[in-house]
Every structure is written in C-alpha cells, then in structure tokens.
Design a protein around this motif. Structure first.
Motif, PDB file in Angstrom:
ATOM      1  N   VAL A   5       0.843  -1.200   0.000  1.00 27.27           N
ATOM      2  CA  VAL A   5       0.000   0.000   0.000  1.00 27.27           C
ATOM      3  C   VAL A   5       0.880   1.253   0.000  1.00 27.27           C
ATOM      4  CG1 VAL A   5      -1.672   1.338   1.328  1.00 27.27           C
ATOM      5  CG2 VAL A   5      -1.979  -1.125   1.076  1.00 27.27           C
ATOM      6  N   MET A   6       1.955   1.220   0.782  1.00 24.93           N
ATOM      7  CA  MET A   6       2.873   2.369   0.822  1.00 24.93           C
ATOM      8  C   MET A   6       3.500   2.618  -0.552  1.00 24.93           C
ATOM      9  SD  MET A   6       3.075   3.809   3.875  1.00 24.93           S
ATOM     10  CE  MET A   6       4.719   4.489   4.076  1.00 24.93           C
ATOM     11  N   GLU A   7       3.839   1.545  -1.246  1.00 26.05           N
ATOM     12  CA  GLU A   7       4.477   1.679  -2.556  1.00 26.05           C
ATOM     13  C   GLU A   7       3.494   2.111  -3.630  1.00 26.05           C
ATOM     14  OE1 GLU A   7       6.045  -2.173  -3.095  1.00 26.05           O
ATOM     15  OE2 GLU A   7       7.612  -1.969  -1.574  1.00 26.05           O
ATOM     16  N   SER A   8       2.244   1.678  -3.494  1.00 22.40           N
ATOM     17  CA  SER A   8       1.270   1.972  -4.542  1.00 22.40           C
ATOM     18  C   SER A   8       0.662   3.367  -4.416  1.00 22.40           C
ATOM     19  CB  SER A   8       0.146   0.928  -4.526  1.00 22.40           C
ATOM     20  OG  SER A   8      -0.500   0.895  -3.256  1.00 22.40           O
ATOM     21  N   GLY A   9       0.780   3.991  -3.249  1.00 27.05           N
ATOM     22  CA  GLY A   9       0.240   5.332  -3.073  1.00 27.05           C
ATOM     23  C   GLY A   9       1.253   6.389  -3.483  1.00 27.05           C
ATOM     24  N   PRO A  10       0.833   7.649  -3.606  1.00 27.85           N
ATOM     25  CA  PRO A  10       1.767   8.728  -3.955  1.00 27.85           C
ATOM     26  C   PRO A  10       2.793   8.934  -2.842  1.00 27.85           C
ATOM     27  CG  PRO A  10      -0.373   9.626  -3.332  1.00 27.85           C
ATOM     28  CD  PRO A  10      -0.541   8.145  -3.410  1.00 27.85           C
TER      29      PRO A  10
END
Length: 749
Positions: free
Chosen positions: A352-357
């Motif tokens: 989730v951290m990687e996929s968000g801005p």
C-alpha cells in the motif's frame, strides 16, 4: 578644733605612687622601702614548639614552593572567576535561544502513516508515529516514576548535571576497559533531553540525508559535545520546570517500532493511553529507553519483560512501589495488545505504501490515516495455512519460498503473504515484486480469447505431435508434460489436463495478438512473449497481477485493478485526499465466454490437474502451473466469494524437487480457502455448462500449423503425423479457416 586644745598633725592620704624627687613627701617621715619582689618565672606556650631553623637549601625550596602556590592561587581564582562568567554567558545565551515547551514536543521532519483494516482497526504503522502531545502531569504516576527511577534518580535534586553521576560513570567505564567518556555517560534526564534537541541544532536536509543520520550525529559522544551539553542542560533547568523537561522527554524519546514518544508507544504496544498504563506496562516502556530496537516487545516479548522486571526492582528499591505492588507487577508482566501481537499485514502494508503517492506515504510531512481493504482474519488464516503446510509436508530446513494473495472479485486485496519468515528472507515481497514465469496458469487467457470469438468448451482440438517453423529460429516442437498424445479432445479436457499442444494450436488459431490483448486487458502488464511459447506461459508476471486477472474472469469478464487503499486522509481531518485506487474496469470478453471459461476451470479441479484443491461442498475453479525445470509452481483459483493465488519456488531459481502446481501450491491454496470459507454458505459459481458435442471422425488430424509469412515448402511436418485430409466446408469461411488451423472436424462451431 580639739578637745585638748592642742593642734595636731594634719591628716594626709598615703601616696599611691612615689615622688619623682626621691625624697620624703611633705607632711611626714619618709616611707620605708618595701623589700623587692621575686620575679615571676616566664610561662611556656602550651602548643608552641621552639622554631626550627632550616638550612639554606631547604629554605630556598620552601620559599620557591610558597611562591609557586601564591602564583597558582592568584591565577587560579582569577581563572575561576573568568570561567564562571563564561559559563554564565553561555548558559544565558542558550537560555535566550530556547523556545517554549510546546514548540519542542514534536520536531519530526516527516509524518507517519497509520493503516486501518476494512473494519477500521489499526493493523500497521509506517514512519515514526506521534501519539499527540502529553504532559508529565497527565501520564500515569507509574510511568513518571519508572522513568525517573531508571534514568535519573537524582532528577529532582540537581541543576541539570550530576557530578556524582559523571564520576560514577567514569569509574565504571575505566573499570571495564573503556575510555572515561566511552559507554556509560552518567547523563541526567536533562542532558538526555539536550541530546534529543541536538543542543539546539536544527535538522538540515542538505547536511544530513535522513533524520536517522541527524539523530545519530546528535547522540554521538566526544569531549566537546559533552562540554557543550553541560551549559545547555543548565540553561534548560533555568528556562523550564522539572515537569516541563519531563514533558519534552516523554514526547520526543524514541521507543522502538516506529513509536516517537510514550503516548505513541503505549498505543502501539498496549492499545491504551500513556495515562492509563499499569506498573508492569510502565516498567516495560521505561525499559525501552536503554535500547529501543533490542527491547521492543514486538521484536522479543520475553526480553522486554525481563528488562521490565529490572525496572520494577529499581522502583521498589527507590520507594516508588511497595513490595505487594512490585510482586504483582512481576507476577503479571505486560502483554502486547491484540493488534501489536498479531503484527499482521506487513507485506500488505508495504505494498500500500508503494502503490500510493510518495508525498503522502513514504515522504509525507503530515500524519496520514489510510483505510485499507485488509481483512485481518483472512490474513491470519493465510499465514497459518502456509506455516502448517511447510511444517507438515515440506522437508525440514527447506529454503523454498511461497507467496499468497487473497482478493475479492472486484480486486480488493484481503490478505497478502509476501514470503516465509526464514533466515535472511528480508522484506522482499514475492507477491508483488517477484517476476516469475507463469507456466500453465497463463492458459486460461488462451481459451478466453477463443471462447470470446465463439468457440465452445465442447469443441475439439488435436493433441498430436506438432512442429512450428519459427522464422529466424528454426523448428519448435512443444511437448506435453506426460510426453503422451491423446488425439482429438475437447477444449475443456485440454485445459483440465493442462495439455500443451492443444493450447498452442488454439493460440495459433485465434492469433497470438488476440491472446496477448486479452491477457493485457485482464491485467497481465508484464512484457509478454512474442513467439508461440506465449500460450505455455513463457512470459513473466507477478502473483498479484495473475490473481487480479483471474478475478476478472470470476466477475464476468471485466478487467480488475487490484487495490488495497480505500481512503487516505490527514489525521484529525474529515475530508479524504485520495479515494479508492482500483476496482473493476472495462469489459474484456463477453460475459457468456467468461462463464464458459469458469466451467472449464472448474473441471481442472474436478477431474484434472488440480484435484488436491477441492473444497468440499464449495464449488471452486482454478488452474495449475509449472514452469520448465520446475523452477516455479503455481495454483490460482476462486470460489464465488474469493480469488486466491499461490506461488512457490526459490529466490535463486533453484528447481523445486518433485513439486508441481497441482501438488504443494494446490494444497496451500486448499488450506487457505478452507479456513477462509468456514461459516460461509455454499454458493454456486457463475458458470455455464456447455452442451456436449460429438467427437470428430476418427483418423482426421492436422499435420502441422502454418506460420504466417512462411512459405508452405518451409513448413516441416510433425514427426509421425498423419497427413491432413480436406474437410467439407461449413458455409462460413471464417469458421472454415479456424477449423483448419485448429485441426478439428467440421463439428467445430
């Protein structure tokens, strides 16, 4: 006047002092001199000894020493006065520079991310979380006492530095073979706060790459740093009250697991405020100050409890706890909260951290709250299933890795296991980062393209020897896994038994571009192979991509973008900054074609290579996959409720021993889905069962497939193949061309 009438001598007082003339005084005869008195013997002083006379040399030495002492004394007291004035000046300077307490409690350059599961419960933190400002007057008395007893028992009596503490620290360091200022520093709480404030030096991104480097530099020792620390600490004692200094300490101290301050740590480890912690919990929190990472209870609960017992002993020794309370705290050590004990969803949180801005996740300067799709129950079930299979069905000490993804049909990821927790496994997420050959789990997209063009699961295709002459590469002859040929078989049987040659024939018939387009639109974004081996899964993809593509089949043929983020907002604010980042997209194949494909995939489990994935009364469908040399083994499938994918292999591409997709991966998948479906009602799959068709006439087959652009003379015949016989026309030129390419009878529609 006299009674006799005779005048007598006049009455004169005796002289007290003799006349200076030496003669007799007037009015009487001279006085007879008194006898001389005996002189008194001189008295000796009781303590005074007769003065000793020194020789010339000794006298010179003593004189010289006296002179030196007078010089030293004269210079010394003057230097002392000057030093005191300089110290006062430095302390005054620092005093003037110190801001208010509220400006010092949170000086993080970056914010934190707190993640909530689908039910709104916290399950993960990223960055350094800050629980909000707390004051030393509002924390638990046990916590305040534990910190003072542990870090600085003379805190309320010194002026910022403790000479006794420093002397004791130097003695300990020297006795242990270290330098006087190496190791134990004898720092007071005030001095520790001075270090936390970096002696007033602000963070500069141009000087330090990260906050961690900045803080490491601030904590470094050395004589100059220690000398500067003393007046800074004294200035703090002048500027702030003892309660204020503790407030700064309670808010800025790092306490492991990304928790900055005691409020954040209490919430992180115990799920409660620092105002409500018990004596045992307070002791565990205070114990973290010595080595936050080592004593973090999420890293090693037993070690943290042992450290807490030491703190309880100090509190009892210094009178902060009576014996009964201390014994109770030791008998009932602090335990992690349910959320902290689970420590679930680590790989999911990283994804989730990687996929968000980045500016709102990894590089955020604000505290962010993200609501996600994670189901903590399913997450625990997936982790437990993987652990059980490896414990009971895999040789002990195996370094083989595995990954699991569970999602809903719309792409909402409910669980993610990025790998087994073995030595040196690291944080590499094999579910999202590992590009691996897909093998036969790619075949459903081949049949999806055919079904979308009007083929039926009941149509027949040849499973006979095949050679394709590839321009620039020469002849290519695919083989089935069992090295056998079944002749004319239905498309359903071909997929159920994962036969390679029929898959290649279908792919070549509908066109590789069509197969590639279907796969890409379903979400397989990796670079797909250009040659005929495309049909056999020669391309690479991630488990997340493949599982999301299968979700598209389950939902009726529409594309799916796997997602984990539902809502992102700043802490304390209501409005969301980012909403859901994925879900169902555009249609890829006809709904009827998707439902027919689901039927074909259900037969993989009912009578094909995936029998070990059967789920009792729950109807399921899926596909096995094994790559060349068994370097990768897959099983991806779904029920009416969830889609799940499993990959197994070695990080270094070492071949698996006696493992295929229908073996251990299918068993892991079955274990996961069996646990997930407990209590869920049996629901039929959204599939269409095709009407059966008659097999083609015996002896009819195709010798080879023609490759576009290659002259007929260059098309080699497959070894042992029967020459193709002309087939009667169906009346539809497109159907005739597809029939001839597939090598099937006129029964193909």
């Amino acid at each position: 006047m006299s009674g006799s009438g005779k005048r007598g001598a006049p009455l004169v007082a005796d002289r007290r002092y003799p006349s200076s003339g030496g003669g007799s005084g007037r009015g009487g005869p001279p006085k007879k001199p008194e006898p001389p008195k005996k002189p008194a013997s001189p008295r000796k002083p009781a303590s005074r000894k007769p003065a000793r006379k020194h020789g010339l040399i000794v006298g010179l030495i003593l004189g010289l020493l006296g002179l030196i002492w007078r010089v030293i004394w004269g210079v010394g007291w003057r230097l002392g006065v000057v030093s005191a004035l300089v110290l006062f000046g430095v302390v005054f300077y620092f005093h003037q520079q110190l801001p208010s307490v509220t400006d010092l409690v949170d000086a993080r350059a970056r914010g934190s991310v707190t993640m909530l599961d689908r039910d709104g419960q916290v399950f993960a933190w990223r960055g350094e979380t800050f629980g909000g400002m707390i004051t030393s007057d509002h924390v638990s008395d046990h916590l305040r006492n534990a910190v003072v007893a542990t870090e600085d028992k003379r805190f309320y009596g010194h002026f910022g530095v403790s000479p006794r503490g420093i002397a004791s620290a130097i003695r300990i360091n020297l006795s242990e073979g270290r330098g006087p200022l190496e190791g134990n520093g004898g720092s007071t709480i005030t001095q520790q706060v001075a270090k936390l404030l970096c002696l007033g030096v602000q963070y500069d991104a141009t000087k330090w790459k990260t906050e961690a480097e900045y803080e490491e530099d601030c904590r470094s020792g050395g004589i100059w740093r220690k000398v500067k620390e003393i007046p800074f600490a004294m200035a703090m004692e002048w500027k702030y009250s003892k309660a204020d200094i503790l407030t700064i300490y309670f808010n800025r101290a790092y306490l492991g697991a990304g928790a900055r301050g005691f409020e954040a740590a209490a919430q992180r480890y115990f799920g409660k405020s620092a105002a409500n912690v018990t004596a045992a919990e307070a002791a565990m929190l205070a114990g973290l100050l010595k080595a936050p990472s080592r004593y973090a209870p999420t890293a090693n609960l037993k070690r943290a409890q042992d450290r807490a017992n030491v703190i309880i002993g100090l509190m009892e020794e210094q009178g902060y706890l009576d014996k009964a309370t201390a014994d109770e705290a030791r008998a009932n050590p602090a335990q992690l909260s349910e959320a902290a004990a689970r420590n679930a969803g680590g790989f999911f949180a990283d994804w989730v951290m990687e996929s968000g801005p980045a500016f709102l996740t990894k590089d955020t300067t604000e505290d962010v709250i993200i609501r996600t799709t994670l189901d903590q129950t399913i997450q625990r079930q997936a982790e437990a299933a993987l652990e059980d299979v490896f414990a009971t069905k895999v040789s002990k000490g195996s370094k083989a890795q595995a990954a699991i993804v569970v999602m809903s049909a719309d792409g909402a990821v409910r669980a993610m296991v990025g790998g087994r927790k073995i030595e040196a496994a690291g944080s590499f997420n094999r579910a999202t980062q590992a590009l691996r050959q897909t093998g036969s789990v790619f075949k459903p997209f081949v049949y999806a393209a055919a079904l979308d063009l009007g083929y039926s699961p009941s149509d027949y295709v040849e499973d006979t020897p095949l050679t394709i002459n590839i321009k620039g590469s020469g002849p290519w002859t695919p083989a089935n896994y069992d090295k056998e040929f079944k002749g004319m078989i239905t498309l359903t049987q071909a997929l159920a038994e994962s036969r390679n040659i029929p898959a290649v024939r279908v792919s070549e018939a509908v066109g590789r571009d069509a197969v590639r387009q279907v796969a890409e639109q379903f979400g397989v974004k990796s670079d797909l192979a250009a040659g005929p081996a495309l049909a056999l899964g020669a391309s690479e993809s991630t488990l997340l991509e493949m599982t999301g593509a299968y979700a598209g089949i389950l939902n009726g043929g529409s594309s799916v973008q796997p997602y984990g983020l539902i809502e992102l907002k700043l802490q304390g604010e209501e409005g969301e900054l980012i909403g859901q980042t994925g879900g169902i997209g555009e249609r890829v194949i006809r709904q009827e074609a998707a439902q027919e494909l689901i039927y074909m995939m259900s037969q993989v489990i009912e009578r094909g290579t995936g029998k070990r994935a059967r789920l009792g009364d729950h109807p399921v469908a899926g596909k096995t996959g094994t790559t060349s040399a068994a370097r990768d083994a897959w099983f991806i499938g779904f029920s009416a409720h969830y889609v799940s994918g499993v990959w197994m292999g070695y990080d270094d591409n070492t071949p698996l021993k006696e493992v295929t997709g229908g073996g251990l991966p299918a068993q892991i998948w079955q274990e996961v889905m069996a646990r997930v479906h407990k209590g869920i009602p049996v629901t039929p799959l959204p599939m269409v069962v095709p009407a059966p068709r008659q097999p083609p006439a015996s002896g009819v087959s195709a010798s080879s497939l023609e490759v576009p652009g290659v002259p007929a003379a260059e098309q080699p015949a497959s070894p042992g193949a029967t020459p193709a016989q002309p087939q009667p026309s169906t009346g539809d030129p497109i159907q005739d061309a597809l029939r001839d390419a597939l090598g099937v009878s006129s029964g193909l529609y």
